[in-house]
Design an enzyme around this catalytic site. Structure first.
Site, PDB file in Angstrom:
ATOM      1  N   LYS A  37       0.868  -1.180   0.000  1.00 56.58           N
ATOM      2  CA  LYS A  37       0.000   0.000   0.000  1.00 56.58           C
ATOM      3  C   LYS A  37       0.904   1.229   0.000  1.00 56.58           C
ATOM      4  CE  LYS A  37      -3.266   2.155   3.266  1.00 56.58           C
ATOM      5  NZ  LYS A  37      -3.582   2.116   4.703  1.00 56.58           N
ATOM      6  N   HIS A  56      -5.462   2.403  15.010  1.00 52.83           N
ATOM      7  CA  HIS A  56      -5.910   1.068  14.583  1.00 52.83           C
ATOM      8  C   HIS A  56      -4.778   0.073  14.780  1.00 52.83           C
ATOM      9  CE1 HIS A  56      -3.583   2.489  11.163  1.00 52.83           C
ATOM     10  NE2 HIS A  56      -3.409   1.221  10.815  1.00 52.83           N
ATOM     11  N   ASP A  58      -3.211  -3.330  12.601  1.00 52.24           N
ATOM     12  CA  ASP A  58      -3.311  -3.885  11.243  1.00 52.24           C
ATOM     13  C   ASP A  58      -3.894  -5.303  11.318  1.00 52.24           C
ATOM     14  OD1 ASP A  58      -2.149  -1.553  10.340  1.00 52.24           O
ATOM     15  OD2 ASP A  58      -0.146  -2.405  10.105  1.00 52.24           O
ATOM     16  N   HIS A 112      -1.546   1.895  16.486  1.00 50.02           N
ATOM     17  CA  HIS A 112      -0.771   3.007  15.934  1.00 50.02           C
ATOM     18  C   HIS A 112      -1.670   3.985  15.199  1.00 50.02           C
ATOM     19  CE1 HIS A 112      -0.844  -0.244  12.952  1.00 50.02           C
ATOM     20  NE2 HIS A 112      -0.717   0.680  12.018  1.00 50.02           N
TER      21      HIS A 112
HETATM   22  O1  AKG Z   1       1.919   5.869   7.460  1.00 48.22           O
HETATM   23  C1  AKG Z   1       2.288   5.119   8.372  1.00 48.22           C
HETATM   24  O2  AKG Z   1       3.392   5.232   8.915  1.00 48.22           O
HETATM   25  C2  AKG Z   1       1.368   4.035   8.859  1.00 48.22           C
HETATM   26  C3  AKG Z   1       0.173   3.794   7.985  1.00 48.22           C
HETATM   27  C4  AKG Z   1      -0.695   2.715   8.518  1.00 48.22           C
HETATM   28  O3  AKG Z   1      -0.794   2.510   9.704  1.00 48.22           O
HETATM   29  C5  AKG Z   1      -1.425   1.837   7.594  1.00 48.22           C
HETATM   30  O4  AKG Z   1      -1.432   2.099   6.379  1.00 48.22           O
HETATM   31  O5  AKG Z   1      -2.000   0.832   8.079  1.00 48.22           O
HETATM   32 FE   FE2 Z   2      -1.525   0.528  10.090  1.00 46.24          FE
END
Ligand code: AKG
Ligand code: FE2
Length: 170
Positions: A37, A56, A58, A112
């Site tokens: 992503k 959230h 992951d 995070h």
């Molecule tokens: O941008 C970030 O450092 C984390 C992004 C994130 O937590 C995610 O895409 O699940």
């Molecule tokens: Fe994330």
């Protein structure tokens, strides 16, 4: 990426007192899915009023992330948010929900969020390491005992995703 994942799975399995191949097998072996992503956070005139990504965990097993040099990732620990400092050339590795479930809660998925910057664009490139959708993930039988009953239901990964995305009971 595959080698890194294999090695992380091995150490994390051994850390639970299991065979080194336990996680790799439980998460689908060669069927493991690597989902890339790209996050783009443009500058925000009032960064204190918003977040880049809301808090959230992951859904993945592990997430391996490369950020650009703009600070923004925060992790929650002991009731407080901490900056995950940018370290050049370092990878950030998150424990995701599937490892928390597999370990019956011995490993915790990291909560995070991201903040945005007033002047600079932040970008990050997370790679979500996921089981195939049809694979059932649940606590490893050796980690379920009378003293420590199963804390999570076993589910197909795609059903887990559906429940989490739609905020349905797990
Ligand atoms: O941008 C970030 O450092 C984390 C992004 C994130 O937590 C995610 O895409 O699940
Ligand atoms: Fe994330």
């Amino acid at each position: 990426m595959q080698r890194l994942t294999r090695e992380l799975f091995e150490h994390l399995s051994l850390g639970l007192g299991l065979h080194g191949s336990a996680m790799a097998e439980a998460f689908g072996g060669d069927g493991l899915v690597f989902l890339q992503k790209i996050n783009f956070y443009p500058p925000c005139p009032q960064p204190e009023l918003t977040l880049g990504v809301a808090p959230h965990t992951d859904m993945s097993t592990l997430t391996v992330l490369v950020p650009n040099e703009v600070q923004g990732l925060q992790v929650f620990k002991d009731g407080q948010w901490y900056e995950a400092k940018y370290v050049p050339d370092a990878l950030i590795v998150h424990i995701g929900d599937q490892i928390e479930i597999f370990s019956n809660g011995a490993y915790k998925a990291v909560l995070h969020r991201t903040t945005v910057n007033k002047e600079k664009t932040r970008m990050s490139w997370p790679m979500f390491v996921e089981p195939p959708g049809e694979l059932v993930v649940g606590p490893h039988p050796k980690l379920v005992t009378e003293e420590s009953p199963a804390k999570y239901k076993a589910k197909k990964y795609k059903d887990y995703q559906h429940c989490k995305i739609n905020k349905l009971p797990m």
